[in-house]
Design an enzyme around this catalytic site. Sequence first.
Site, PDB file in Angstrom:
ATOM      1  N   ASP A  34      35.830  46.108 -93.373  1.00 57.13           N
ATOM      2  CA  ASP A  34      36.621  44.867 -93.279  1.00 57.13           C
ATOM      3  C   ASP A  34      38.015  45.175 -92.735  1.00 57.13           C
ATOM      4  OD1 ASP A  34      38.051  42.402 -93.863  1.00 57.13           O
ATOM      5  OD2 ASP A  34      36.376  41.903 -95.175  1.00 57.13           O
ATOM      6  N   SER A  75      37.092  36.707 -92.954  1.00 57.91           N
ATOM      7  CA  SER A  75      35.888  37.489 -93.238  1.00 57.91           C
ATOM      8  C   SER A  75      34.657  36.618 -93.437  1.00 57.91           C
ATOM      9  CB  SER A  75      36.099  38.338 -94.494  1.00 57.91           C
ATOM     10  OG  SER A  75      37.153  39.237 -94.268  1.00 57.91           O
ATOM     11  N   THR A 128      32.509  38.797 -97.465  1.00 57.62           N
ATOM     12  CA  THR A 128      31.604  39.575 -96.604  1.00 57.62           C
ATOM     13  C   THR A 128      30.195  39.707 -97.193  1.00 57.62           C
ATOM     14  OG1 THR A 128      33.553  40.741 -95.801  1.00 57.62           O
ATOM     15  CG2 THR A 128      31.415  41.674 -95.210  1.00 57.62           C
ATOM     16  N   GLU A 243      29.668  47.446 -97.206  1.00 58.44           N
ATOM     17  CA  GLU A 243      31.027  47.090 -96.777  1.00 58.44           C
ATOM     18  C   GLU A 243      32.080  48.047 -97.336  1.00 58.44           C
ATOM     19  OE1 GLU A 243      32.931  43.610 -98.425  1.00 58.44           O
ATOM     20  OE2 GLU A 243      34.188  43.356 -96.652  1.00 58.44           O
ATOM     21  N   ASP A 248      40.809  46.260 -95.111  1.00 55.85           N
ATOM     22  CA  ASP A 248      41.495  44.980 -94.887  1.00 55.85           C
ATOM     23  C   ASP A 248      42.714  44.820 -95.790  1.00 55.85           C
ATOM     24  OD1 ASP A 248      41.517  42.094 -93.939  1.00 55.85           O
ATOM     25  OD2 ASP A 248      41.098  41.746 -96.066  1.00 55.85           O
ATOM     26  N   HIS A 252      46.601  44.052 -94.922  1.00 55.30           N
ATOM     27  CA  HIS A 252      47.405  42.942 -95.458  1.00 55.30           C
ATOM     28  C   HIS A 252      48.687  43.470 -96.100  1.00 55.30           C
ATOM     29  CE1 HIS A 252      44.789  39.530 -94.756  1.00 55.30           C
ATOM     30  NE2 HIS A 252      43.752  40.162 -95.283  1.00 55.30           N
ATOM     31  N   ASP A 290      34.730  42.786 -89.140  1.00 53.47           N
ATOM     32  CA  ASP A 290      34.774  41.345 -88.895  1.00 53.47           C
ATOM     33  C   ASP A 290      35.954  40.977 -87.993  1.00 53.47           C
ATOM     34  OD1 ASP A 290      36.439  42.237 -90.942  1.00 53.47           O
ATOM     35  OD2 ASP A 290      35.712  40.804 -92.428  1.00 53.47           O
TER      36      ASP A 290
HETATM   37 MG    MG Z   1      35.267  41.651 -96.827  1.00 54.17          MG
HETATM   38 ZN    ZN Z   2      41.661  39.945 -94.883  1.00 57.91          ZN
END
Ligand code: MG
Ligand code: ZN
Length: 355
Positions: A34, A75, A128, A243, A248, A252, A290
């Site tokens: 991700d 996502s 996800t 995943e 991700d 962030h 993604d």
């Molecule tokens: Mg995800």
């Molecule tokens: Zn995100």
Amino acid sequence: MKNLIVLALLISIHLTGYSQKKKYPKNIILMVGDGMGVAQVYAGLTANHGKLNLERCTAVGFHKNQATDDFVTDSAAGATAFACGQKTYNGAIGVDASGKSIPTILELAELNGLATGLVATCSITHATPACFISHQPSRSLNENIALDFLKTDVDVFIGGGRKFFTKRSDGLNLADSLKARGYQIANSITEVQQVTSGKLAAFLADEQQAKFSAGRGDELVKSTVATLQLLSSNKKGMFLMIEGSQIDWGGHGNDTKYIVDEMIDFDNAIGKVLDFANEDGKTLVIITADHETGGFSIIDGDFKTGMVEGKFTTGSHTGIMIPVFAYGPGAEEFSGIYENSDIFHKMMAAFQFKK
Ligand code: MG
Ligand code: ZN
């Protein structure tokens, strides 16, 4: 005459060889990092002293990942495109842009008698993994998504999110319902490793698992090995989605170390999957993301020391093309540039499933 027979033989050998050229996999393992753009991959590679298991892939492509309602996908829309073959709006879980449920590759694999699994380093109800098994208008409906796990006969799932199954506002205990449906329930990675056959529902956290560096450790690698062992007993094959969820979250947080730790952990799971595929010979592995997160770039690095200096342009997702890496029979179909939703259609073609 003799020459003619030799020629006919040569032609028939050539034609036989040609017709066997296209190879179809028995198993497909889709791995989603991700928020993993090219810079995230390269930060992991640099910190890992110039190498990744990911480099063993033989085909590389790119996907275009725009959502129907936004240039920058989330996502949920991204995973719905992979799982169902249709672009949709941000937040959508296994539904199209009009809100209609669409069958997922995992559900179709289940209908075709294959073993299926989902593994994540976040709540198993998170966007996800949810998009492969659930159909809901919004990713925030965690308790509804948990209920959907009882609607498809998925064989193995491992992630966080225990509370959405056991401490629900409707008072139901879905862990008991899963048990009644023949699932073994595991509440730790040690319990996961004790399961050697049958169906497994594993909750490794009440909500989200810890960071790799804050106590989660190599649970993803161990979960991956355990799931491969459980699903590979099905002679018809498997569909498995794994995943690396928290790359991700590092994006962030504009946190280079968080990205690097999660990237290398994900790559260690990739190593186990590629070892399995290499030995098995009938497994197609697809590794992608993604979307990118953080507008991350690398402004300095050192392969010797593993130093990475990152820089970010946003705390959100970005809309750039995302790399796709593939290995195994049919891997070559994943080179080129195509839409994120085409990954579903390529997997359907590889499985030779009818739509
Ligand atoms: Mg995800
Ligand atoms: Zn995100």
